[in-house]
Write an enzyme that holds these catalytic residues in place. Structure first.
Site, PDB file in Angstrom:
ATOM      1  N   SER A 142      47.125  42.797  47.716  1.00 47.75           N
ATOM      2  CA  SER A 142      48.086  41.725  47.945  1.00 47.75           C
ATOM      3  C   SER A 142      49.034  41.587  46.769  1.00 47.75           C
ATOM      4  O   SER A 142      48.674  41.862  45.618  1.00 47.75           O
ATOM      5  CB  SER A 142      47.339  40.403  48.149  1.00 47.75           C
ATOM      6  OG  SER A 142      48.217  39.300  48.112  1.00 47.75           O
ATOM      7  N   TYR A 167      41.601  34.107  45.668  1.00 47.99           N
ATOM      8  CA  TYR A 167      42.001  35.146  46.626  1.00 47.99           C
ATOM      9  C   TYR A 167      42.570  36.348  45.880  1.00 47.99           C
ATOM     10  O   TYR A 167      42.185  37.495  46.128  1.00 47.99           O
ATOM     11  CB  TYR A 167      43.033  34.588  47.606  1.00 47.99           C
ATOM     12  CG  TYR A 167      43.692  35.648  48.457  1.00 47.99           C
ATOM     13  CD1 TYR A 167      42.972  36.314  49.445  1.00 47.99           C
ATOM     14  CD2 TYR A 167      45.033  35.993  48.267  1.00 47.99           C
ATOM     15  CE1 TYR A 167      43.567  37.297  50.226  1.00 47.99           C
ATOM     16  CE2 TYR A 167      45.627  36.970  49.041  1.00 47.99           C
ATOM     17  CZ  TYR A 167      44.900  37.620  50.014  1.00 47.99           C
ATOM     18  OH  TYR A 167      45.496  38.602  50.775  1.00 47.99           O
TER      19      TYR A 167
END
Length: 353
Positions: A142, A167
């Site tokens: 990501s 995350y």
């Protein structure tokens, strides 16, 4: 090729599976169909792949009626026994791991879920590749891994040692774990850092869906950092085209590797990191204007401060992907939002007002 796609009922996973199936690959798709967001959206994506399930009757395995070369298995990648069984019963040529617990903000509220899915789950995928001799692996990382990094555009050679959400930290851990298995077991491993993917069938917790739903239902939209934000919004079709190129061109060791000055995106092992973005950051307020244009309705904006775990701007340097694999994003924002709004109104049975 026979390819395992994890997260096949997810946003990117569905489009990737469909692309691979249409060109003749054999695809085994797995997804745990959790309720992080509306399961009916996931079931709708599976229907696009020819698998029809009812919410109250979620089969563990289902053949596709649309693609003879697709099999869906309801499975959680954190279940090592089930994942091992899937690898054992299939002779995969490649694996694309897209399954993960997504969402920056949700990770602040539910940290254990992220470690279980994104770390333990990814370990099970790596072990499956190791134990059953799968040498071609790509996995989702990501743009969130860039964290406190302010130098833009973001380059895969930049340091990513300062994440600002759990995350992001789990995605950084995936990159480190992937390199370890590439080094120890010769798995050709490519990590892919996605930049703000949008388009039809997108997630309800992301900006396009949140904004569109609020505008059409006469609710104010939440605009964080008072609108002083930008994102490298990337259309899902461009993302999938890049992924297919990566699957077809497994990572190899780099001639540029220097152990005395190591770059995090290459290695003496068969390992590579890529950004996949549009390479054209767009201001948040311009993004909102484009949605307003295609909805033919103005948004009521609630200006708010920056949220914890968020970053002000993302901007992908995709030069490596262009040079290595001739990646060329082709869908501009206006085209992408038009396609998204059209899908949204059809899926939610809404009419122009």
């Amino acid at each position: 090729m026979k390819i395992l796609v994890t997260g096949s009922a997810g946003f990117i996973g569905m489009f990737l599976s469909k692309k691979l199936l249409e060109r003749g690959d054999i695809v085994v798709g797995i997804d745990n169909l959790n309720d992080y967001y509306d399961v009916n959206l996931k079931l709708g994506r599976l229907k696009e792949l020819g698998v029809e399930l009812e919410n109250e009757h979620l089969d563990s395995s289902k053949e596709s009626v649309k693609f003879e070369n697709f099999t869906f298995i309801k499975a959680d990648i954190s279940d090592n026994v089930h994942i091992d069984k899937i690898f054992k019963e299939n002779n995969f040529d490649a694996v694309c791991n897209l399954a993960a617990q997504a969402g920056v903000r949700y990770s602040i509220e539910n940290p254990h879920t992220y470690v279980q899915s994104n770390v333990v789950g990814f370990l099970n995928i790596l072990e499956g590749c190791r134990n059953y001799n799968v040498k071609n692996l790509c996995f989702a990382s990501s743009s969130s891994v860039y964290g406190l990094n302010k130098t833009q555009p973001f380059k895969t050679s930049d340091s990513t040692d300062h994440p600002v959400s759990l995350y992001a930290a789990t995605k950084k851990s995936n990159e480190l774990m992937g390199h370890t298995y590439a080094h120890l077991y010769g798995i050709h491993t490519t990590g892919v850092r996605f930049f703000t993917v949008y388009g039809p069938w997108g997630r309800p917790d992301m900006a396009p869906m949140l904004f569109t739903d609020a505008i059409l239902n006469n609710r104010p939209i939440k605009v964080f950092n008072n609108g002083n934000m930008s994102r490298d919004f990337t259309y899902v079709g461009d993302i999938v085209n890049g992924l297919v190129k990566i699957i077809d061109n497994p990572a190899s060791s780099s001639n540029s590797w220097d152990a005395n000055n190591p770059s995090p995106d290459i290695s003496s092992a068969n390992y590579k990191l890529y950004n996949i973005g549009n390479n054209k950051p767009i201001k948040l307020l311009d993004f909102i204007k484009t949605i307003e244009k295609h909805l033919k309705k103005e948004a009521d904006k609630e200006m708010l401060p920056m949220q914890d775990g968020d970053v002000e701007s993302t901007f992908a340097d995709v030069d490596d992907l262009i040079l290595d694999l001739n990646y060329q994003p082709s869908v501009n924002l206006d085209e992408g939002i038009e396609a998204f709004v059209k899908w949204y109104k059809e899926f939610y049975k809404m009419q122009d007002k």
